[in-house]
Design an enzyme around this catalytic site. Structure first.
Site, PDB file in Angstrom:
ATOM      1  N   ARG A 105       0.891  -1.236  -0.180  1.00  0.00           N
ATOM      2  CA  ARG A 105      -0.203  -0.134   0.029  1.00  0.00           C
ATOM      3  C   ARG A 105       0.734   1.436  -0.026  1.00  0.00           C
ATOM      4  O   ARG A 105       1.818   1.359   0.715  1.00  0.00           O
ATOM      5  CB  ARG A 105      -0.840   0.085   0.993  1.00  0.00           C
ATOM      6  CG  ARG A 105      -1.882   1.073   1.560  1.00  0.00           C
ATOM      7  CD  ARG A 105      -2.806   0.881   2.612  1.00  0.00           C
ATOM      8  NE  ARG A 105      -3.695   0.015   2.324  1.00  0.00           N
ATOM      9  CZ  ARG A 105      -5.017   0.220   2.141  1.00  0.00           C
ATOM     10  NH1 ARG A 105      -5.575   1.730   2.141  1.00  0.00           N
ATOM     11  NH2 ARG A 105      -5.973  -0.523   2.158  1.00  0.00           N
ATOM     12  N   GLY A 106       0.597   2.096  -0.803  1.00  0.00           N
ATOM     13  CA  GLY A 106       1.298   3.625  -0.874  1.00  0.00           C
ATOM     14  C   GLY A 106       0.152   4.652  -0.914  1.00  0.00           C
ATOM     15  O   GLY A 106      -1.086   4.405  -0.869  1.00  0.00           O
TER      16      GLY A 106
ATOM     17  N   LYS B 261      -2.539  -3.952  -9.014  1.00  0.00           N
ATOM     18  CA  LYS B 261      -2.301  -2.656  -8.396  1.00  0.00           C
ATOM     19  C   LYS B 261      -3.686  -1.809  -8.870  1.00  0.00           C
ATOM     20  O   LYS B 261      -3.864  -1.638 -10.006  1.00  0.00           O
ATOM     21  CB  LYS B 261      -1.038  -1.964  -8.892  1.00  0.00           C
ATOM     22  CG  LYS B 261      -1.046  -0.698  -8.597  1.00  0.00           C
ATOM     23  CD  LYS B 261       0.260   0.144  -9.150  1.00  0.00           C
ATOM     24  CE  LYS B 261       1.345  -0.329  -8.285  1.00  0.00           C
ATOM     25  NZ  LYS B 261       2.681   0.587  -8.576  1.00  0.00           N
TER      26      LYS B 261
ATOM     27  N   ASP C 187      11.539   6.312  -9.614  1.00  0.00           N
ATOM     28  CA  ASP C 187      11.194   6.186  -8.429  1.00  0.00           C
ATOM     29  C   ASP C 187      11.930   4.922  -7.882  1.00  0.00           C
ATOM     30  O   ASP C 187      11.284   3.750  -7.387  1.00  0.00           O
ATOM     31  CB  ASP C 187       9.645   5.984  -8.180  1.00  0.00           C
ATOM     32  CG  ASP C 187       9.234   5.716  -6.573  1.00  0.00           C
ATOM     33  OD1 ASP C 187      10.059   6.405  -5.891  1.00  0.00           O
ATOM     34  OD2 ASP C 187       8.180   5.210  -6.451  1.00  0.00           O
TER      35      ASP C 187
END
Length: 332
Positions: A35-36, A56, A150
């Protein structure tokens, strides 16, 4: 906010079990695995092909932004087109009920973040093996015009390898949601980032154009942490951390790991240069120099290009000259 939007937002604000057992776009959700701030990742069953996938789901507000949806579609297609052993394959990407989703190969294992939290600094041989596989994946993405932006331990999956010579198989993930996509939509701006700031390149912070060399910087931060146990810059607040990435020099790794040859410090310093022009031209060039330095050898002063990487150990050079007594039978 309408009822549909409130229902979609429950993916991010509700309990992890809220979606367990539900079917989304032909996938039955089985359990949450990550989870982000902008996405949740689930283990799910592909009901059409009877296989396990990583699904996702992106935050619903992203799906309502036309600019982001266009970027998401384009970058997902590019990521799906990359056939590389160290990039998690993307099976499908789309939109359903106001939520954008990406279905990817499910990798049984743990991410590098969990590995470092459990084991601390890694042996040099392990750290360089992992770095080499990540570098190969990043350069493949750059060849397709895709910059990751990222690179961090949480996006590096470490699975069981094939044999004793290849004890780990590393996958790089999370290409479908880039910082460029978010900044174009207004969800991020200069000084705002999704996720951790520990690995962000100076040019990303200042809003300058980025290319593959920003991934070289981030990979340098990750490599530093795999060997030191902590990222190169640690500060009390986010603004101080952003300042450090832009203006402070990282502490020499050898001060934290005296067992590592001094040459590694110079390699990391080049990878973590504030200006992209002063870094290695590719991730493989960086890791090739790192492997040479880690063996205690002195590099021949290469330019840091991919050509130098291809000349590194493991890539055979020209055959040696035959001894004098054998030269009459050799033709040049």
């Amino acid at each position: 906010m309408d009822e549909g939007s409130r229902r979609d937002m429950s993916v991010f604000s509700g309990r992890p079990s809220d979606l367990i057992g539900r079917q989304i776009a032909g996938y039955r959700i089985e359990r949450e695995i990550g989870r982000g701030g902008m996405a949740v990742v689930y283990q799910a069953k592909d009901l059409r092909l009877d296989r396990t996938v990583a699904l996702k789901l992106l935050a619903p507000e992203l799906a309502r932004n036309d600019t982001f949806r266009g970027r998401f579609t384009h970058e997902s297609r590019v990521a799906a087109a990359i056939d590389h052993p160290h990039i998690v394959p993307v099976f499908e990407a789309g939109e359903t009920d106001g939520v954008l989703y990406i279905a990817m190969r499910y990798v049984a294992g743990r991410d590098l973040r969990h590995l470092l939290d459990r084991e601390g600094p890694l042996p040099v041989a392990v750290a360089t093996r992992i770095a080499l596989q990540v570098a190969s994946a990043l350069d493949a993405a750059h060849d397709h015009g895709l910059v990751h932006r990222d690179v961090k331990p949480g996006n590096i999956l470490v699975a069981q390898g094939t044999d004793s010579d290849h004890p780990e198989h590393v996958y790089l993930t999370d290409f479908g949601l880039t910082k460029k996509s978010l900044s174009l939509t207004g969800f991020t701006s200069v000084g705002q980032f999704v996720g951790t700031l520990d690995y962000v390149a100076p040019e990303q912070i200042s809003g300058r154009p980025v290319d593959g060399r920003c991934d070289v910087y981030s990979l340098g931060c990750v490599v530093y942490e795999t060997m030191a146990g902590k990222p190169p810059f640690q500060r009390d607040d986010d603004m101080a951390l952003l300042w450090a990435h832009q203006y402070d020099q990282p502490p020499a790794l050898s001060t934290k790991r005296p067992d590592i040859p001094d040459g590694v410090d110079a390699v990391l310093a080049k990878a973590l240069s504030k200006s992209p022009d002063d870094r290695y031209d590719s991730c493989l060039a960086f890791v090739s120099a790192l492997r040479i330095a880690a063996r205690g050898q002195v590099s021949g002063g290469g330019t840091g290009s991919r050509a130098d990487a291809e000349a590194a150990p493991g890539h055979p050079g020209p055959p040696p000259e035959p001894p004098a007594w054998a030269r009459p039978v050799f033709r040049h």
